[in-house]
Design a protein around this motif. Structure first.
Motif, short mmCIF file in Angstrom:
data_model
loop_
_atom_site.label_atom_id
_atom_site.label_comp_id
_atom_site.label_asym_id
_atom_site.label_seq_id
_atom_site.Cartn_x
_atom_site.Cartn_y
_atom_site.Cartn_z
N ASN A 107 0.70 45.04 12.85
CA ASN A 107 0.20 45.64 14.10
C ASN A 107 0.50 47.14 14.17
O ASN A 107 -0.36 47.93 14.54
N ARG A 108 1.74 47.52 13.83
CA ARG A 108 2.15 48.92 13.96
C ARG A 108 1.39 49.85 13.01
O ARG A 108 1.01 50.95 13.40
N TYR A 109 1.21 49.39 11.78
CA TYR A 109 0.70 50.29 10.75
C TYR A 109 -0.75 50.04 10.35
O TYR A 109 -1.31 50.80 9.57
N VAL A 110 -1.35 48.97 10.88
CA VAL A 110 -2.76 48.68 10.54
C VAL A 110 -3.62 48.62 11.80
O VAL A 110 -4.50 49.46 12.01
N PHE A 111 -3.36 47.63 12.64
CA PHE A 111 -4.29 47.38 13.74
C PHE A 111 -4.22 48.42 14.85
O PHE A 111 -5.26 48.81 15.40
N ILE A 112 -3.03 48.87 15.22
CA ILE A 112 -2.93 49.88 16.29
C ILE A 112 -3.60 51.18 15.86
O ILE A 112 -4.42 51.73 16.61
N PRO A 113 -3.29 51.74 14.66
CA PRO A 113 -4.01 52.96 14.25
C PRO A 113 -5.52 52.75 14.09
O PRO A 113 -6.31 53.63 14.47
N MET A 114 -5.91 51.57 13.57
CA MET A 114 -7.34 51.31 13.37
C MET A 114 -8.06 51.26 14.71
O MET A 114 -9.11 51.91 14.89
N PHE A 115 -7.51 50.52 15.67
CA PHE A 115 -8.18 50.39 16.96
C PHE A 115 -8.16 51.72 17.72
O PHE A 115 -9.14 52.06 18.39
N SER A 116 -7.07 52.47 17.59
CA SER A 116 -6.99 53.77 18.25
C SER A 116 -8.08 54.71 17.71
O SER A 116 -8.71 55.45 18.48
N PHE A 117 -8.31 54.66 16.40
CA PHE A 117 -9.34 55.50 15.79
C PHE A 117 -10.74 55.08 16.26
O PHE A 117 -11.55 55.92 16.68
N LEU A 118 -11.02 53.77 16.22
CA LEU A 118 -12.35 53.29 16.57
C LEU A 118 -12.66 53.51 18.06
O LEU A 118 -13.77 53.91 18.42
N SER A 119 -11.67 53.25 18.92
CA SER A 119 -11.90 53.41 20.36
C SER A 119 -11.97 54.87 20.77
O SER A 119 -12.34 55.17 21.91
N GLY A 120 -11.63 55.77 19.84
CA GLY A 120 -11.73 57.19 20.14
C GLY A 120 -13.17 57.67 20.25
O GLY A 120 -13.44 58.68 20.91
N PHE A 121 -14.11 56.95 19.62
CA PHE A 121 -15.51 57.38 19.70
C PHE A 121 -16.48 56.22 19.99
O PHE A 121 -17.69 56.44 20.09
N LEU A 122 -15.94 54.99 20.14
CA LEU A 122 -16.80 53.84 20.45
C LEU A 122 -16.36 53.20 21.77
O LEU A 122 -15.18 53.27 22.13
N PRO A 123 -17.28 52.58 22.50
CA PRO A 123 -16.86 51.77 23.66
C PRO A 123 -15.91 50.67 23.21
O PRO A 123 -16.01 50.18 22.07
N TYR A 124 -15.01 50.28 24.08
CA TYR A 124 -13.91 49.39 23.66
C TYR A 124 -14.41 48.03 23.16
O TYR A 124 -13.87 47.49 22.18
N GLY A 125 -15.42 47.47 23.79
CA GLY A 125 -15.96 46.20 23.30
C GLY A 125 -16.57 46.34 21.92
O GLY A 125 -16.36 45.48 21.04
N ILE A 126 -17.31 47.43 21.69
CA ILE A 126 -17.89 47.70 20.36
C ILE A 126 -16.78 47.95 19.34
O ILE A 126 -16.88 47.52 18.18
N ALA A 127 -15.71 48.62 19.76
CA ALA A 127 -14.59 48.89 18.86
C ALA A 127 -13.96 47.58 18.38
O ALA A 127 -13.58 47.44 17.21
N ILE A 128 -13.85 46.59 19.30
CA ILE A 128 -13.31 45.27 18.91
C ILE A 128 -14.22 44.62 17.88
O ILE A 128 -13.75 44.07 16.86
#
Length: 633
Positions: free
Chosen positions: A365-386
């Motif tokens: 979670n710390r080193y994969v999913f949190i950075p990945m989701f933070s990056f994706l949600s930076g330019f995508l709507p949150y549902g699309i980021a998921i």
């Protein structure tokens, strides 16, 4: 003669009047019962007055008694000195009123109480609850902050009952609020708060000056901090599941109190105590650890239809120590979101407050999913980021899915031969096992090969299960029909409550349950076709058949009250897995080629490794021993 007559008449009149008076006095005097009642009433009145006087002499002085007396009220001042000793001085100041001091920065609005000197109201300015009302961590008496201490003249006092003198100053851009409990102009106990711009962390110091002859250092000085946490989310039960007390101790270790109705613990060398709600936290941090800490957590939600205001009640008892006869404890308050990025930015190990999972799960979670989701949600709507994150995860895991499916295909091809071996050696289990193992070895197949890929996916599955409920960024973010990806979605409100399900119908869990049913129908059907039935073993095919229906049903009930973002992930994940498996089955795997390859492998001499040789030898020895026993019989 007339005179004499008059005199006699007068005498007779006086006698009659006297007689009437005596009669009236006699008839109006109380009866013995009435005399007894009157005496009893007098006695009760005397006793009541005596008790009132005793209470006035012995009672702890109330807040009204602490208010500043007028200059002419010398008797009340002397009474205060009799109760408070040197600290009676604090009640003679103009600040001895139950009023408040208000300060704020960009993210916090704070209210300090003169009575007790503590934070009596804390508002998070950037957030609202599920009713679109402001988030208050502290309000309307849901907290108690108190120092209990003894004095040199044998009194026991509580700061919650005493009046502090407030002052507001500036330290550069910072706002400093000083609350002083005074024993004299230059003698005081001070709570010093320093509020920085745009920051959830508040510097906090408890110190004293000139109080060496007031505070009794031979008695325990205890800091008590209690808090009842307000409900902030739509589902109080779901929020309560992630509301808990977390603490750090012994140089960096962290632990928490459980979710039971009442949990308590005593720990040494405690660095911080956090009252964590689902998405918000109140934390007291110490620069130097508290020597011990007594911690209590109590669950306040027993019936979510009745208990709708508070989730849990937390209490901490922390000792303070005198140094050179004075107090000087440097600490910090954190009042803000339970957001991993915000908490980790302070570099105080506060990210451990987040329930990201232990060991490898937390690491993922710390080193994969949190950075990945933070990056994706930076330019995508949150549902699309998921959805995008789910696609990436499934693509990365597709080789594991491929190996699992190939292994199942091999086992399906070998099933007729395994059935033949079972029939041939049904009276000799040891020989049967040897033949099956030899077949697996020659064909390059293994029943465990299908399980290992599934086991490899478990850390990812569990890490994501912990990630989505803890993702602060999903809070109050809508997607499609879901109003809040951090809470359950609702398509129908039920007029009744179904145990373990709730009073509403969520669509995302239904979609996820249908997808997992289709997925299990495909994978479990393949396993049932490939898995031979072993004599004396449970019928795995029948068990798998039941699981096809039980697993989706469990997901439907369990996830109906969970975050819709998590159900969205499982729905998309199973859809993608179904697609990958259809592609593998129809376009990648050729069962005829696999069968031909197995036949070629069976013809080749198979070199055994050391472990296989050892197992072969053990099985042969066991077979020889069995034959020897049969010959003896």
């Amino acid at each position: 003669m007339e005179e004499k007559k008059l005199d006699i008449n007068s005498i007779i009149g006086f006698v009659l009047i006297f007689g009437i008076l005596v009669y009236m006095m006699y008839t109006s005097q109380p009866t013995p019962e009435e005399l007894e009642a009157q005496e009893k009433a007098k006695q009760e009145q005397v006793e009541a007055e005596a008790q009132t006087a005793a209470k006035q002499q012995d009672k702890v002085v109330s807040s009204e008694d602490f208010t500043a007396p007028s200059p002419t009220d010398s008797l009340k001042l002397e009474a205060l000195k009799g109760k408070l000793g040197a600290l009676a001085y604090s009640s003679t100041l103009p600040s001895a009123k139950d009023t408040h001091t208000v300060v704020e920065n960009q993210v916090l609005a704070l209210k300090f109480s003169n009575k007790g000197g503590y934070l009596s109201e804390i508002k998070l300015k950037e957030f609202v609850n599920f009713k679109a009302e402001p988030i208050y961590l502290v309000k309307d008496g849901n907290t108690d902050f108190n120092i209990n201490f003894g004095t040199t003249d044998n009194r026991t006092l509580n700061t919650r009952d005493l009046f502090f003198e407030p002052t507001i100053t500036k330290n550069g851009e910072n706002t400093v609020v000083s609350m002083k409990l005074k024993a004299g102009p230059q003698q005081y106990l001070e709570y010093r708060y320093e509020l920085k711009p745009d920051d959830y962390m508040i510097d906090f110091t408890i110190r004293s000056q000139g109080m060496g002859n007031v505070i009794n250092g031979s008695q325990a000085i205890d800091l008590n901090w209690d808090l009842q946490t307000y409900r902030q989310a739509k589902s109080i039960s779901y929020e309560n599941r992630y509301t808990e007390m977390v603490y750090e101790y012994d140089g960096g270790k962290d632990s928490y109190l459980g979710q039971s109705e009442l949990s308590d613990d005593t720990e040494s060398s405690v660095t911080y105590v956090a009252y964590k709600q689902h998405f918000f936290s109140s934390v007291l941090l110490a620069d130097e650890p508290f020597s011990t800490a007594s911690l209590v957590s109590r669950n306040l939600v027993k019936d979510e239809t009745i208990d709708t205001v508070y989730t849990k009640a937390f209490a901490s008892k922390l000792p303070l120590e005198l140094k050179g006869g004075e107090l000087n404890k440097t600490m910090d308050w954190y009042f803000g979101p339970s957001d991993y990025e915000v908490l980790s930015s302070y570099n105080r190990n506060l990210d451990e407050i987040m329930p990201l999972g232990w060991g490898i799960f937390g690491w993922i979670n710390r080193y994969v999913f949190i950075p990945m989701f933070s990056f994706l949600s930076g330019f995508l709507p949150y549902g699309i980021a998921i959805i995008v994150m789910t696609i990436l995860v499934r693509l990365v895991m597709s080789p594991v899915t491929y190996k699992s499916y190939v292994s199942q295909a091999k086992m399906k091809i070998l099933k007729p031969e395994i059935t033949e071996i079972n029939e041939k050696h049904k009276d000799n289990p040891m020989k049967k096992q040897q033949e099956i193992m030899a077949l697996y070895s020659k064909a390059g197949a293994s029943p465990m090969a299908g399980c290992l890929p599934a086991l490899m996916q478990l850390p990812v599955f569990y890490a994501l299960f912990m990630f989505f409920p803890s993702a602060f960024d999903l809070r109050q973010k809508p997607f499609l029909w879901a109003e809040d990806l951090a809470s359950y979605d609702t398509i129908v409100n039920l007029p009744f409550n179904i145990p373990f399900y709730g009073d509403h119908v969520s669509l995302f869990p239904i979609l996820a349950s249908v997808a997992i049913f289709i997925y299990m129908k495909m994978t479990t059907g393949q396993q049932m076709a490939s898995q031979p039935t072993q004599e004396g073993m449970p019928d795995m095919g029948k068990m798998m058949k039941y699981m096809i229906y039980i697993s989706p049903l469990m997901m439907l009930f369990f996830f109906n009250n969970y975050a819709s973002g998590l159900s969205l992930y499982y729905f998309i994940s199973n859809l993608i897995t179904i697609g990958i498996m259809l592609v593998i089955k129809n376009y990648i795997i050729d069962e005829d080629k696999i069968h031909a390859k197995i036949q070629q492998n069976k013809k080749k001499p198979k070199k055994q490794n050391r472990f296989q040789k050892k197992m072969q030898e053990m099985m042969e020895q066991a077979e020889e021993q069995k034959k020897a026993q049969q010959r003896k019989k």
